[in-house]
Design an enzyme around this catalytic site. Structure first.
Site, short mmCIF file in Angstrom:
data_model
loop_
_atom_site.label_atom_id
_atom_site.label_comp_id
_atom_site.label_asym_id
_atom_site.label_seq_id
_atom_site.Cartn_x
_atom_site.Cartn_y
_atom_site.Cartn_z
N LYS A 280 -1.02 -35.84 -1.73
CA LYS A 280 -2.06 -36.82 -1.93
C LYS A 280 -1.89 -38.41 -1.97
O LYS A 280 -0.70 -38.68 -2.30
CB LYS A 280 -2.70 -36.26 -3.01
CG LYS A 280 -3.39 -34.86 -3.01
CD LYS A 280 -4.05 -34.50 -4.41
CE LYS A 280 -4.68 -33.04 -4.36
NZ LYS A 280 -5.95 -32.65 -3.52
N ARG A 355 -6.41 -21.45 -2.37
CA ARG A 355 -6.88 -20.40 -1.73
C ARG A 355 -5.55 -19.36 -1.38
O ARG A 355 -5.74 -18.18 -1.48
CB ARG A 355 -7.64 -20.59 -0.43
CG ARG A 355 -6.70 -21.41 0.70
CD ARG A 355 -7.69 -21.92 1.63
NE ARG A 355 -8.09 -23.18 1.23
CZ ARG A 355 -9.18 -23.94 2.00
NH1 ARG A 355 -9.24 -23.81 3.05
NH2 ARG A 355 -9.69 -25.10 1.40
#
Ligand code: BES
Ligand code: MN
Ligand code: ZN
Length: 502
Positions: A280, A355
């Site tokens: 990020k 996920r």
């Protein structure tokens, strides 16, 4: 397990020597005589009784009378009184003791109202100040008397107890989520869970990296590859006490017990999400990625309440804990992971890690053959973009179960909005080399994430709550405090208590 700073008392008469007295005033109807002022006088001072409005009036005993607005009297319910109580707690932040009639205000179930008032008082007072030397911003409020005259006393006592149990759990989840990454690793949250389990009467089992490897949990192991801190999976089990079991047939001598409905909670516990190799950008907003374990924190907090609340359902939880960091050993784009249920996943973005850890948690949950599974996760920026900070997104494979989640959200004022689990979008996560890839295209990011998770549910009734939006608050507002919100804790407690098979 007490995490809040307030000691509660319920009294039939306000004989407390409290430094402040909070009196509910609606925007219509009579003003309680304890206020000592007429409505016209209050209006002249700018107080109209709007929901959450407060006005402190010094009285001759050198105490404060704080009028607190509850809005239109016909509409004052548990939700509005939770907000009014939060406003009262903020107005009382400089006093040590408060008494209030708020739990007798409004309409509806008195237990629910007293619970909501207690929640509002605690949640607006709580602050993660462990790392602050200067605690002057911390509320001084440490003692609250809920005035409960006559017949309402028992209900208010019961509601206050429930409210304290639940709000304590929310404070716990907020504290965990607000803790900096180095202060709370996967190993440390697992140790915390063991301690909390022992204190609150739920069974806690911790699985380490070797065990997760042996179990074939390729998702959580893959995400953990870049970190020097090993992963932990924490399994928490609650069973209602046998005496509460329902006898199937009293006609038979040996009555067989119907098994209590079984709900499983799965929480994303990414202790810090740097994005991994798909790093990020260094935007200071990303400090909030320490709270990427908010789902796991909400799950742990929920489990901590069940025995105290006498929950009649069986509830099991899986917290999937690891951080997501880049290093020479981190998973790379193009890597293929084999998950607990045998399915293979090609990595197209290491920042879509939630996920991957949830997939193993869902597979383990399915193996228990529960009646339903709900997962909760700070999963996609897309969901936060779509729905904003005031509500989560919910998707699932079983409308009747999704409806139960939506009802729990409505009952707790932790709002949610259902998004479609549109199977036509399944092709967006097709991989030419593995069973699927871990990201879709740019569009419908919340939905493609849910479609990915659905691959691990094997048709068990399942709902997914994406809390990327409401996991964080930028300001103190109502019963929210700036920082991690622990959104979902109260929703999950309500769901666990009210869950019905089918
Ligand atoms: N933890 C983030 C999602 C998130 C973003 C939560 C903002 C709370 C606030 C998640 O792991 C993530 O990085 N998601 C990516 C997925 C993308 C790479 C498909 C995202 O949303 O950008
Ligand atoms: Mn991520
Ligand atoms: Zn994440």
């Amino acid at each position: 397990m007490k995490t809040n700073q307030i000691t509660f008392k319920v009294a039939k008469l306000d004989d407390s020597a409290a430094k402040a007295t909070g009196i509910a005033v609606a925007s219509d109807g009579a003003v309680a005589k304890e206020v000592g002022m007429t409505r016209d006088q209050l209006v002249a001072l700018g107080f109209e009784g709007k929901l959450g409005q407060t006005l402190a009036l010094p009285n001759s005993q050198k105490q404060l009378t704080i009028v607190v607005g509850i809005g239109e009297s016909a509409k004052a319910n548990a939700d509005s009184l939770r907000n009014a109580a939060a406003a009262l707690a903020r107005a009382s932040a400089k006093v040590a003791s408060l008494s209030t009639t708020l739990a007798t205000a409004g309409r509806g179930d008195r237990v629910a109202i007293a619970q909501a008032v207690t929640e509002g008082l605690i949640l607006a007072t709580h602050r993660y100040d462990a790392l602050k030397n200067d605690k002057k911003a911390t509320s001084k409020l440490t003692s609250v008397t809920l005035v409960a005259p006559g017949a309402t006393n028992a209900a208010i006592t019961n509601g206050a107890k429930r409210g304290e149990t639940i709000a304590d759990a929310v404070c716990l989840a907020r504290d965990l989520a607000n803790m900096p990454p180095a202060h709370l690793t996967a190993k440390m949250i697992a140790e915390r869970a063991q301690k909390i389990g022992a204190e609150t009467g739920v069974k806690v089992e911790v699985f380490n990296k070797d065990q997760l490897l042996a179990m074939g949990c390729g998702g959580i192991i893959g995400v953990n590859r870049g970190s020097v801190n090993p992963p932990r999976m924490v399994k928490i089990s609650y069973r209602p006490s046998a005496s509460r079991g329902v006898a199937k047939s009293s006609a038979k001598k040996t009555a067989t017990k119907i098994k209590a409905p079984h709900l499983i909670l799965v929480g994303k516990g990414v202790m810090y999400d740097s994005g991994g190799i798909s790093l990020k950008p260094s935007n200071s907003d990303h400090a909030m990625m320490k709270a990427d374990m908010s789902g796991a924190a909400a799950v742990l907090a929920t489990m901590s309440t069940l025995k105290a609340l006498g929950c009649k359902n069986q509830v099991t939880a899986y917290m999937m804990c690891t951080d997501n960091l880049p290093s020479g050993s981190a998973m790379a784009m193009g890597d293929v992971l084999t998950m607990r249920n045998g399915k293979t996943v090609e990595i197209h973005n290491t920042d879509a890690e939630g996920r991957l850890v949830l997939a193993d948690g869902l597979s383990l949950a399915v193996e228990q053959k529960p009646d339903a599974i709900v997962d909760i996760a700070t999963l996609t920026g897309a969901c936060a973009r779509a729905l904003g900070p005031q509500m989560s997104g919910v998707m699932g494979n079983n409308q009747r179960f999704v409806d139960q989640v939506v009802a729990a959200a409505a009952a707790t004022d932790e709002q949610t909005w259902q998004l479609p689990l549109e199977r036509k979008y399944r092709t967006m996560i097709d991989s030419y080399i593995a069973d699927m890839k871990n990201v879709g295209g740019g569009d419908a990011g919340a939905i493609t994430a849910a479609l990915f998770l659905d691959e691990f549910t094997s048709g068990t009734p399942w709902a997914h709550i994406d809390i990327a939006g409401p996991m964080w608050s930028d300001a103190d507002a109502g019963w929210l405090q700036r920082g991690a919100t622990a959104y979902g804790t109260r929703l999950l407690v309500n769901l666990a208590e009210n869950f019905k098979r089918r």
